[in-house]
Design a protein around this motif. Structure first.
Motif, PDB file in Angstrom:
ATOM      1  N   SER A 305       0.811  -1.221   0.000  1.00 45.45           N
ATOM      2  CA  SER A 305       0.000   0.000   0.000  1.00 45.45           C
ATOM      3  C   SER A 305       0.846   1.274   0.000  1.00 45.45           C
ATOM      4  N   TYR A 306       2.151   1.156   0.227  1.00 44.47           N
ATOM      5  CA  TYR A 306       2.957   2.381   0.304  1.00 44.47           C
ATOM      6  C   TYR A 306       3.066   3.074  -1.038  1.00 44.47           C
ATOM      7  N   GLU A 307       2.964   4.389  -0.980  1.00 44.01           N
ATOM      8  CA  GLU A 307       3.303   5.169  -2.165  1.00 44.01           C
ATOM      9  C   GLU A 307       4.768   5.550  -2.026  1.00 44.01           C
ATOM     10  N   SER A 451       2.442   7.715   6.145  1.00 45.81           N
ATOM     11  CA  SER A 451       3.544   6.773   5.869  1.00 45.81           C
ATOM     12  C   SER A 451       4.713   7.050   6.793  1.00 45.81           C
TER      13      SER A 451
ATOM     14  N   GLN B 139      -5.402   6.865   2.122  1.00 45.82           N
ATOM     15  CA  GLN B 139      -4.417   5.993   2.772  1.00 45.82           C
ATOM     16  C   GLN B 139      -4.927   5.381   4.071  1.00 45.82           C
ATOM     17  N   TYR B 142      -5.392   1.655   4.895  1.00 46.14           N
ATOM     18  CA  TYR B 142      -4.202   0.808   5.018  1.00 46.14           C
ATOM     19  C   TYR B 142      -3.480   1.008   6.338  1.00 46.14           C
ATOM     20  N   ARG B 146      -0.232  -1.054   7.565  1.00 41.90           N
ATOM     21  CA  ARG B 146       1.075  -0.388   7.657  1.00 41.90           C
ATOM     22  C   ARG B 146       1.613  -0.505   9.070  1.00 41.90           C
TER      23      ARG B 146
END
Ligand SMILES: Cc1cc2nc3c(=O)[nH]c(=O)nc-3n(C[C@H](O)[C@H](O)[C@H](O)COP(=O)(O)OP(=O)(O)OC[C@H]3O[C@@H](n4cnc5c(N)ncnc54)[C@H](O)[C@@H]3O)c2cc1C
Lengths: 501, 149
Positions: A305-307, A451, B139, B142, B146
């Motif tokens: 899922s990381y950009e 993130s 996001q 997720y 994560r």
């Protein structure tokens, strides 16, 4: 076991982790794929010139001092930093005017006050209050692992004053600029760090103002080129008996019953160790070097899922004259709407813009020994997509280099193209192939709030015992971020090893 | 004008959210008939209000936010219809305590969701915050995965 610890990769993170582990008497091996230490922050020699592979700016120098202190040494005995002043020569895209960005806060205020005295005052006030708070918080952040909720709570209890700055952290960078400054010049001048911080101004957190602040606290270049920084760390590592295995790539990490046992190299060699510290990208590590079923599905889903943070292409030029410069670095000043447009063309549409916003660095300005007498070195870094729309980098890279040279000639240094005696380029694809820089992304994953910290891979693996991760894909990207992550990761590994012993 | 409609709507949602949470709180104190009345009026008014908003008000939002706003409103309308069905089916099956527990839990949850919508709508109404907010919500699903990494 062959070793107490194996470190995969001799980037800034791997070297700092390896150095700390070796300094505590552990039998440590660092395995590096390329023929050079430092990864993105290394140097290479060609035709008598010394080039920086990627990173060319040192900020937050205390992190480097911290590494040497932790190993009982003094940084100055291994690598010396030269302070940049002025920081940049800036070329305003609006009218072509040039400005020097002074190193001191007062100097910047002086520059701004030529356009708006109110903005100058606002800048100084914000720096004094918020800049200092953000700077202190990032210091705490760099020294605290952030993998678990408990770590996060510790982070905020260590420095609760940051809660008072949440308003700015949650605000988009572009909005912060609008709120603080009235003059478009000030917004252009202080708006560019957003992009260097890895996101366009509308998506970047106001926290990135810290980047702007940190530059003025001190921006440096190492004597002997960027490669002197990892070389210094590698020397310390060697002094403690650490072994460095160059030009060897780790293909797989051996995991048995949820615990690491060792690594397998691409030539099939097996080396065993009690703990593994990986400086390779965490996605590559978990997906390709370990894989399911040792890595749970939820973790794979998280990694997918990381950009990515932006990728870059770097042009390296050797020049047969001494360039007449006013600062080591040059940069354009662009309006935030233009920055957004460039960003979306490159990273949403996959178009390589040779004239894109970037950074020019001529290290011979501060250290002339990096080129033969009377010659200069110049690198230009342009943001560039990893995946091109309808094409491949290998097909266009030499044209791209020429376009870049023309851009430097037109915009920054007229006449330079007649003096080029050596030229080469590294594209995002080259970075990926040469040093396993996934997607060519300069800071690994996106620098967005979702993130970061808790939401970036943990320094101590949550699914595999004895596995530790450091570097940009676990921490705030950048050289100091990677070095700090290495130190913290080594501490976590030491904790476990001491428990075992 | 757009800004006025958008802000008014955010305030209206905030009020509706507070009313639903308050209804949830009160649920435990009321008898079964009163609770049935709360359900009937609460949903009749709330449902129609939200559906009407979903149809009418996205037009008052900026173009890039219109689709998201409509989706959010429709999602909440759907949720409240599901609630309505639940209470419809359980109308006679639930005793006094059952009704009280259902109302307390479900009204409070819906109220919090509506309050959340009000906050999101308010932030999204501001152009400067929109890209970051959209990115955040893209996001958010997720976050757990994560965290597991
Ligand atoms: C063009 C560019 C410009 C930049 N400019 C700056 C700047 O001015 N200032 C700044 O602070 N930051 C800058 N950055 C970012 C910064 O350089 C990085 O975030 C940081 O250096 C990352 O360090 P790292 O330890 O995570 O890993 P890396 O530097 O990526 O090093 C990882 C190392 O591990 C090795 N490796 C990977 N996989 C394996 C394997 N399987 N087996 C063996 N070895 C392996 C690689 O070969 C590499 O040497 C820049 C980055 C780029 C690309």
């Amino acid at each position: 076991m062959d070793y107490d610890a194996i470190v995969i990769g001799a980037g800034s993170g791997g070297l700092s982790a390896g150095g700390i582990l070796a300094s505590r008497g552990l039998k440590t091996l660092i395995i590096e794929k390329s023929n050079n230490v430092g990864g993105c922050a290394s140097s290479f020699a060609a035709d008598g010139y010394q080039f920086d592979v990627g990173a060319c700016i040192i900020e937050v120098p205390w992190v480097h001092d911290w590494f040497y202190e932790r190993t009982g040494r003094r940084r100055e005995d291994y690598v010396r930093f030269i302070r940049n002043d002025p920081l940049y020569e800036l070329v305003d895209m609006m009218d072509g005017n040039r400005y020097l960005m002074p190193a001191s806060f007062e100097g910047v205020a002086g520059l701004i006050s030529r356009f708006s005295p109110r903005d100058a005052e606002s800048f100084l006030k914000f720096c004094r209050k918020q800049g200092a708070v953000m700077d202190r918080f990032s210091e705490v952040m760099m020294q605290t692992p952030q993998g678990r909720i408990r770590d996060m709570l510790r982070l905020f209890t260590k420095y609760p004053r940051i809660l008072g700055s949440m308003k700015y952290i949650m605000s988009p960078y572009s909005k912060l600029m609008e709120d603080l400054f009235e003059h478009p010049f000030t917004r252009r001048l202080l708006g560019t760090p957003a992009v260097i911080g890895g996101l366009p101004p509308s998506l970047q957190s106001g926290f990135m103002f810290w980047q702007c602040y940190a530059e003025h606290v001190g921006m440096y270049y190492p004597e002997g080129g960027m490669g002197a920084v990892p070389r210094g760390m590698a020397i310390v590592f060697g002094e403690f008996g650490g072994e460095l295995m160059m030009e060897s790539e780790v293909k797989r990490v051996i995991v048995k019953k949820g615990k690491v046992k060792g690594v397998v190299l691409t030539d099939g060699t097996i080396i065993t160790a009690k703990v593994i510290v990986s400086n390779a990208n965490s996605k590559t590590l978990y997906e390709r070097m370990i894989g399911e079923p040792d890595v749970p599905k939820a973790v794979i889903k998280g990694l997918k899922s990381y950009e990515f943070s932006p990728s870059c292409a770097v042009g390296y030029l050797g020049l047969d004259y001494k360039i007449d410069l006013k600062a080591q670095h040059m940069m354009v000043l662009a309006d935030s709407r233009l920055l957004e447009l460039f960003w979306s063309k490159m990273f949403d549409e996959g178009i390589a813009l040779g004239e894109s916003v970037g950074l020019i660095s001529s290290p011979t300005f501060v250290d002339p020994t990096l080129a033969p007498a009377g010659h200069s070195v110049l690198t230009f870094i342009t943001m560039a997509p990893r995946h091109l729309k309808g094409g491949r980098w290998n097909d266009i890279k030499w044209d791209y280099l020429e376009k870049g040279i023309n851009m430097v000639d037109n915009l920054y240094l007229p006449g330079i193209k007649d003096h080029v005696t050596f030229k080469t380029i590294a594209t995002p694809e080259d970075f990926e192939n040469r040093i396993n820089l996934l997607n060519g992304s300069i800071y690994a994953y996106s620098m967005s709030i979702m993130s970061q910290m808790l939401f970036r891979p943990s320094n101590r693996s949550r699914c595999i015992k004895g596995l530790y991760l450091c570097g940009a894909s676990t921490h705030m990207g950048s050289v100091p971020g990677a070095v700090a992550s290495g130190i913290m990761t080594a501490d976590l590994a030491l904790n476990e090893l001491e428990k075992v012993v | 004008m757009k800004r006025i409609i958008s802000n008014t709507l955010s305030i209206a949602f905030a009020l509706l959210g507070i009313a639903l949470v308050a209804g949830g709180f009160m649920g435990f104190r009321l008898g079964i008939d009163q609770n049935r009345a709360v359900v009937t009026y609460g949903f009749l008014v709330g449902n129609w209000f939200m559906l009407a908003c979903a149809v009418l008000f996205p037009f008052a939002a900026d173009r890039e936010y219109r689709k998201i706003k409509r989706r959010l409103l429709l999602l909440l309308s759907l949720l409240s219809i599901l609630y309505f069905i639940y209470f419809g089916v359980m109308w006679t099956l639930l005793g006094e305590t059952g009704m009280q527990v259902s109302i307390t839990i479900l009204f409070m949850l819906l109220g919090i969701a509506v309050l959340f919508l009000a906050a999101v709508d308010y932030i999204m109404g501001k152009e400067a915050y929109r890209p970051m907010t959209i990115d955040f919500f893209k996001q958010l699903p997720y976050a757990y995965f994560r965290y597991r990494t």
